[in-house]
Design a protein around this motif. Structure first.
Motif, short mmCIF file in Angstrom:
data_model
loop_
_atom_site.label_atom_id
_atom_site.label_comp_id
_atom_site.label_asym_id
_atom_site.label_seq_id
_atom_site.Cartn_x
_atom_site.Cartn_y
_atom_site.Cartn_z
N THR A 42 40.73 36.10 -12.18
CA THR A 42 39.99 34.84 -12.06
C THR A 42 39.63 34.33 -13.44
N THR A 50 39.47 29.53 -10.73
CA THR A 50 40.86 29.62 -10.32
C THR A 50 41.20 31.09 -10.16
N ILE A 62 48.73 30.75 -7.84
CA ILE A 62 47.55 30.14 -8.43
C ILE A 62 46.84 29.32 -7.37
N LYS A 63 45.51 29.47 -7.31
CA LYS A 63 44.71 28.75 -6.32
C LYS A 63 43.36 28.39 -6.91
N ASP A 64 43.02 27.09 -6.88
CA ASP A 64 41.66 26.69 -7.22
C ASP A 64 40.74 27.21 -6.13
N GLU A 108 52.63 30.99 -15.52
CA GLU A 108 51.50 30.10 -15.71
C GLU A 108 51.86 28.90 -16.60
N TYR A 111 52.98 26.05 -14.52
CA TYR A 111 51.82 25.39 -13.93
C TYR A 111 51.17 24.45 -14.95
#
Length: 189
Positions: A42, A50, A62-64, A108, A111
């Protein structure tokens, strides 16, 4: 040079077999940052957090985060943490991330490139998925939008849910589809 290309160069990563150096480009000369961490679970910014998951099959999920996501993922909502060093544990975490709509990215940097506008999102990356898992363990609610452009202005109400049952109730109001068997949900297979 396009400002987004400059930002991309600022945040781009060097190839694995080189050390960080100055970019030789005649258009811009920017230092290359250190490699992005593949250990973080995180991270937190000014407006939230995130989560990151690293499946053994490669890439990064990846997740908010909102409160319900953090509870479902069983992660600390107030302190940054690192991924599990145990491959099986990490894969289990990634499966939980998939079950709440995390997006898979090659890495990443991929992203970040999308966030900076260096490239467009693919159709799969653009979709907005919300899942609600009732506490009685029966079925799953799924809310789908093709992209952020299709999301209703007041969908933020979902972020005010404090548990998964509240999330289910709210996404149902937005037209979520109920599946008695999660195995029949295409995005979960």
């Amino acid at each position: 040079m396009n400002p987004l290309k400059i930002l991309s160069k600022l945040f781009s990563q060097p190839p694995a077999n080189t050390s960080p150096t100055m970019d030789d480009s005649p258009e811009v000369s920017c230092p290359v940052g250190p490699p992005l961490s593949t250990q973080k679970r995180t991270e937190f910014g000014k407006t939230g957090g995130t989560a990151f998951g690293y499946p053994s099959s490669g890439g990064v999920l990846i997740k908010d985060l909102d409160v319900v996501d953090a509870l479902y993922l069983r992660i600390d909502r107030f302190a940054a943490s690192n991924r599990s060093s145990n491959v099986l544990e990490e894969d289990e975490f990634c499966e939980r991330m998939r079950r709440i709509g995390a997006t898979w990215w090659g890495d990443e940097q991929d992203y970040i490139d999308v966030l900076l506008g260096v490239r467009e999102r693919t159709e799969v990356e653009a979709r907005v998925l919300m899942f609600g898992w009732p506490s009685d363990g029966r079925g799953v609610w799924v809310l789908r939008y093709a992209s952020d452009r299709d999301v209703p202005r007041d969908l933020g109400r979902v972020n005010l849910a404090v548990n998964m049952d509240e999330r289910c109730r709210v996404i149902k109001e937005f037209g979520a589809t109920f599946y008695p068997d999660a195995a029949s949900v295409e995005e979960l297979n």
